[in-house]
Design an enzyme around this catalytic site. Structure first.
Site: not given
Length: 235
Positions: A68, A102-104, A106
């Site tokens: 990602k 997963l964070d935006y 990260t």
């Protein structure tokens, strides 16, 4: 597709047992009883009923690992029209979902699947699947701060479990650290690093258990191998 094969693929019974069900007048195709073997149907057009219940093909299970990029949300859709991870994974017919999040901001390893049982296993705290990250943080944690991190930290609404952390490289005003946790609280690693006064500059997940990114490029994805799938199911 032969009717008995279709029934078997739908999970009704084995092909041989499905033949017995057909001969027992328990199967209808488009509303009409079929009791002869060898009948072919079109799964996309014909309606098949067994004991007056419509049957459908069991969805093929799909397992994907994505690297990602930052700037994508880990959801199927976003109310603010931000790009989602599903915008990256193209040409997959099955309806897949991210495993955890997963964070935006990260990057890194994210699993996607339509296997609900596996998703539950991998995201439930009791299974303790280790997740490994590489973080660039401001400054360099000293030995006392590293020990605090390893022994668990109060991040406001939660005391974290024991974690692993080691310094990989030191720079003038920052350092690169490897962090391993088995939990997945919202922005947990960033909050942990804030507590020891070394805020995260960038964060990347590189592994979930034995599943690793390795040479998978950012924004690319691949199907898991049979060995990787079996490992996840049995971990």
């Amino acid at each position: 597709m032969r009717l008995q094969k279709y029934m078997a693929k739908c999970g009704v019974a084995s092909r041989r047992k499905s033949e017995e069900i057909i001969q027992a007048n328990r199967v209808k195709v488009n509303g009409h009883i079929v009791n002869e073997l060898g009948v072919k149907i079109n799964p996309k057009e014909d309606t098949v009923m067994v004991n007056n219940q419509i049957i459908t093909l069991e969805e093929e299970k799909v397992y994907i690992v994505l690297n990602k990029p930052e700037g994508y949300v880990t959801t199927v859709s976003d109310q603010f029209d931000r790009p989602t991870v599903l915008d990256i994974v193209k040409n997959v017919d099955e309806r897949i979902y991210p495993v955890g999040r997963l964070d935006y901001d990260t990057s890194g390893l994210l699993l996607l699947t339509n296997d609900g049982d596996l998703t539950y296993r991998l995201t439930h705290p009791k299974h303790e699947v280790n997740k490994t990250y590489i973080a660039k943080v401001r400054g360099t944690p000293n030995s006392n701060e590293l020990d605090q991190f390893r022994n668990g930290l109060n991040i406001g609404d939660y005391i974290t479990s024991k974690a692993n952390i080691k310094i990989l490289k030191k720079f003038k005003d920052s350092s690169l650290v490897e962090i391993e946790i088995h939990e997945g609280r919202n922005r947990q690693i960033r909050r942990m690093c804030d507590v020891i006064n070394h805020p995260v500059i960038s964060l990347k997940r590189i592994a979930m258990g034995k599943i690793k990114l390795e040479n998978l490029q950012k924004g690319s994805w691949r199907y898991l191998t049979d060995n990787e799938i079996n490992y996840l199911k049995n971990s």
